[in-house]
Design a protein around this motif. Structure first.
Motif, PDB file in Angstrom:
ATOM      1  N   ALA A  41      28.457 -41.721  -4.346  1.00 21.14           N
ATOM      2  CA  ALA A  41      28.290 -41.649  -5.798  1.00 21.14           C
ATOM      3  C   ALA A  41      27.298 -42.701  -6.284  1.00 21.14           C
ATOM      4  O   ALA A  41      26.519 -42.457  -7.201  1.00 21.14           O
ATOM      5  CB  ALA A  41      29.633 -41.834  -6.495  1.00 21.14           C
ATOM      6  N   THR A  44      23.749 -41.496  -4.900  1.00 25.45           N
ATOM      7  CA  THR A  44      23.478 -40.073  -5.193  1.00 25.45           C
ATOM      8  C   THR A  44      23.139 -39.264  -3.944  1.00 25.45           C
ATOM      9  O   THR A  44      22.407 -38.285  -4.008  1.00 25.45           O
ATOM     10  CB  THR A  44      22.354 -39.913  -6.249  1.00 25.45           C
ATOM     11  OG1 THR A  44      21.126 -40.399  -5.708  1.00 25.45           O
ATOM     12  CG2 THR A  44      22.703 -40.609  -7.542  1.00 25.45           C
ATOM     13  N   GLN A  46      24.575 -36.630  -1.497  1.00 29.17           N
ATOM     14  CA  GLN A  46      25.694 -35.700  -1.587  1.00 29.17           C
ATOM     15  C   GLN A  46      25.850 -34.830  -0.340  1.00 29.17           C
ATOM     16  O   GLN A  46      26.300 -33.703  -0.418  1.00 29.17           O
ATOM     17  CB  GLN A  46      25.520 -34.807  -2.827  1.00 29.17           C
ATOM     18  CG  GLN A  46      25.541 -35.573  -4.128  1.00 29.17           C
ATOM     19  CD  GLN A  46      26.826 -36.361  -4.324  1.00 29.17           C
ATOM     20  OE1 GLN A  46      27.904 -35.891  -3.983  1.00 29.17           O
ATOM     21  NE2 GLN A  46      26.705 -37.571  -4.854  1.00 29.17           N
TER      22      GLN A  46
END
Length: 87
Positions: A41, A44, A46
């Motif tokens: 998180a 960023t 993912q």
């Protein structure tokens, strides 16, 4: 139909031992997953495989480190099981 209480005790003990053995290993996986999720998180990133591999590695290492304790727990339960069936 009557249920033997010693049978219920053996099943209950088996479930408790299963939770005692699996609990720390699963908690290690959850902790690593949480740390990786926070890092993902923050950066960023993912990608799902980033979280999967470290969790598996940590859980295998935790199981390996706990192996003597796991074996002793299972041996103790097995001895109790055999002494109850021999009576």
């Amino acid at each position: 139909m009557t249920i033997d209480h010693s049978t219920l005790d053996l099943v209950r003990d088996a479930l408790v031992i299963t939770l005692k053995i699996a609990g720390p290993i699963l908690l290690a996986g959850i902790a690593v997953g949480l740390v990786i999720s926070i890092l993902q998180a923050a950066t960023t990133i993912q990608d799902q495989t980033i979280a999967f591999v470290p969790k598996i590695v940590v859980m295998v290492v935790a199981a390996g480190l706990m192996l003597p304790w796991i074996i002793s727990m299972l041996l103790e339960y097995t001895q109790e099981l055999f002494t109850l069936t021999l009576r």
